[in-house]
Design a protein around this motif. Structure first.
Motif, PDB file in Angstrom:
ATOM      1  N   UNK A 109       0.830  -1.204   0.000  1.00 54.57           N
ATOM      2  CA  UNK A 109       0.000   0.000   0.000  1.00 54.57           C
ATOM      3  C   UNK A 109       0.862   1.251   0.000  1.00 54.57           C
ATOM      4  N   UNK A 110       1.975   1.219   0.725  1.00 57.30           N
ATOM      5  CA  UNK A 110       2.844   2.393   0.802  1.00 57.30           C
ATOM      6  C   UNK A 110       3.463   2.723  -0.551  1.00 57.30           C
ATOM      7  N   UNK A 111       3.961   1.714  -1.268  1.00 54.51           N
ATOM      8  CA  UNK A 111       4.632   2.019  -2.530  1.00 54.51           C
ATOM      9  C   UNK A 111       3.626   2.350  -3.635  1.00 54.51           C
ATOM     10  N   UNK A 112       2.421   1.810  -3.547  1.00 55.46           N
ATOM     11  CA  UNK A 112       1.372   2.218  -4.484  1.00 55.46           C
ATOM     12  C   UNK A 112       1.013   3.685  -4.243  1.00 55.46           C
ATOM     13  N   UNK A 113       0.800   4.038  -2.982  1.00 52.93           N
ATOM     14  CA  UNK A 113       0.453   5.426  -2.690  1.00 52.93           C
ATOM     15  C   UNK A 113       1.599   6.363  -3.036  1.00 52.93           C
TER      16      UNK A 113
ATOM     17  N   UNK B 229      -2.738   3.993 -11.735  1.00 52.17           N
ATOM     18  CA  UNK B 229      -2.544   2.617 -12.183  1.00 52.17           C
ATOM     19  C   UNK B 229      -3.687   2.242 -13.121  1.00 52.17           C
ATOM     20  N   UNK B 230      -3.337   1.677 -14.262  1.00 49.34           N
ATOM     21  CA  UNK B 230      -4.372   1.276 -15.217  1.00 49.34           C
ATOM     22  C   UNK B 230      -4.474  -0.235 -15.395  1.00 49.34           C
ATOM     23  N   UNK B 231      -3.391  -0.991 -15.116  1.00 55.73           N
ATOM     24  CA  UNK B 231      -3.429  -2.446 -15.236  1.00 55.73           C
ATOM     25  C   UNK B 231      -2.254  -3.028 -14.459  1.00 55.73           C
ATOM     26  N   UNK B 232      -2.451  -4.246 -13.932  1.00 49.52           N
ATOM     27  CA  UNK B 232      -1.389  -4.914 -13.170  1.00 49.52           C
ATOM     28  C   UNK B 232      -1.334  -6.392 -13.543  1.00 49.52           C
TER      29      UNK B 232
ATOM     30  N   UNK C  72      -6.696   1.099  -2.498  1.00 50.17           N
ATOM     31  CA  UNK C  72      -7.382  -0.164  -2.234  1.00 50.17           C
ATOM     32  C   UNK C  72      -7.778  -0.857  -3.537  1.00 50.17           C
ATOM     33  N   UNK C  73      -8.158  -0.091  -4.520  1.00 49.53           N
ATOM     34  CA  UNK C  73      -8.525  -0.683  -5.809  1.00 49.53           C
ATOM     35  C   UNK C  73      -7.315  -1.320  -6.491  1.00 49.53           C
ATOM     36  N   UNK C  74      -6.146  -0.699  -6.341  1.00 52.55           N
ATOM     37  CA  UNK C  74      -4.935  -1.296  -6.902  1.00 52.55           C
ATOM     38  C   UNK C  74      -4.602  -2.595  -6.169  1.00 52.55           C
TER      39      UNK C  74
END
Length: 381
Positions: free
Chosen positions: A194-198, A208-211, A363-365
């Motif tokens: 969560x930290x690195x996404x934020x 973010x569009x796709x993972x 959260x969605x990511x």
């Protein structure tokens, strides 16, 4: 501007994050010139003896053993949620509906549905609601965000981010709530990922569009306090590729099995004009490569982020005198109080980032990463 000159704080949770937040509330008014003063009204925990001891140790004027009683208090205007993720939604939504401001630790919730409900409650309440992505308040990361926004590295092409810890390497480490999906939601993914996404969203302004992801649980059973064992129901590590808006790409790694790494968060941004890199274990520094300089002068520059002109640092020590982990929580408290004084709908309330909508986006990511790991395909957001 609000005419309120004091904000009563009520905090739920007395463990690691409770101690860190308490340090911030004790410190912030002694360091910064604030538009409103914080008052540490009450702390809440389930065990009365431990909570009473925590109140005395951490500097709270009183305590409660029921978070509902804490929210109901007229002398509490801000509820600080430092509990495991499974209680975030219930406590935060109740506080918002009671007209309170809310600070909620990350990740915002255990599920997207919970995060959506929390974000909706925040919008309806009109009070200030902040997700506790505290690393946004590390001065070097805040400076990094400013430099990216100013175009110093041009258009972002690559993001490389990793958050590495090793506290679960020993299979004899006990089962805790962080290893149980019903309490934590996920493992390294939510706790560290969560930290690195934020940080990516904050630093780049990209979405973010796709993972494409994989997760792994290396130790599936751990000892419990009663002499038995219990199932580990979360991931030990999560790795994923990402596509970002604007055509950028990224690689991300979160693990609690990186032997020898205690709290190693590193993020590097490569752009069309340069590169910026940050390492939490050197949190007063940035690495900057200015790709526009002549080739004969090319190379990385170490920026020591301790000057009074750097974010947050005018309140602290002379240049070269380093700050630590706890200072980011003090900066978070300052920004939250500033936003409360400005008013939730005021444009001056920008310091309230990360909002609950930011928490929902993360959260969605996380949910997309979990879905991709489960079915082995790219997941689109």
């Amino acid at each position: 501007m609000s005419t309120v000159d004091e904000v009563g704080i009520g905090m739920v949770g007395t463990a690691f994050m409770g101690a860190a937040h308490s340090q911030a509330w004790r410190t912030v008014g002694r360091v910064f010139d604030l538009p409103v003063r914080p008052r540490m009204v009450a702390v809440c925990g389930r065990d009365e003896a431990r909570t009473a001891a925590a109140a005395d140790r951490l500097g709270w004027s009183s305590y409660e053993t029921d978070w509902r009683a804490l929210i109901a208090r007229d002398d509490v205007q801000l509820v600080d949620v430092c509990t495991p993720g499974d209680s975030h939604a219930e406590i935060a939504i109740a506080a918002l509906r009671a007209g309170k401001h809310v600070l909620c630790e990350k990740p915002l919730a255990n599920t997207v549905a919970e995060a959506e409900a929390m974000a909706a409650a925040a919008r309806e309440a009109g009070t200030v609601a902040m997700t506790g992505f505290t690393y946004r308040r590390v001065p070097a990361l805040a400076l990094m965000a400013e430099m990216v926004a100013a175009g110093r590295i041009g258009d972002v092409r690559h993001v490389r981010a990793a958050y590495l810890q090793d506290w679960l390497v020993d299979p004899a480490s006990p089962l805790t709530w962080r290893l149980q999906a019903e309490h934590a939601g996920s493992g390294a993914l939510g706790d560290l990922g969560a930290h690195i996404v934020d940080a990516t969203r904050y630093l780049t302004g990209l979405e973010f569009t796709a993972v494409s992801a994989l997760t792994e649980t290396f130790v599936t059973e751990r000892p419990t306090g009663d002499g038995g064992t219990g199932a580990v129901t979360v991931d030990d590590t999560a790795l994923f590729l990402a596509r970002l808006s604007g055509g950028a790409v990224g690689t991300f790694e979160a693990t609690r099995y990186a032997t020898g790494r205690k709290n190693g968060l590193r993020i590097e941004l490569n752009g069309t004009r340069g590169t910026l890199a940050f390492d939490l274990e050197r949190l007063n520094e940035l690495e900057f490569h200015d790709g526009t300089r002549p080739q004969a002068e090319a190379g990385f520059t170490r920026i020591l982020v301790t000057e009074p002109i750097h974010p947050y640092l005018s309140a602290w020590w002379p240049p070269g005198h380093l700050l630590g982990y706890e200072h980011a929580f003090t900066h978070q408290a300052r920004d939250l109080l500033t936003a409360i004084a400005a008013g939730a709908d005021d444009s001056a309330a920008r310091p309230a980032h990360a909002s609950f909508d930011d928490g929902l986006a993360v959260q969605r990511v996380l949910d997309a990463v979990a879905s991709s790991a489960a079915d082995g395909t790219w997941t689109t957001l």
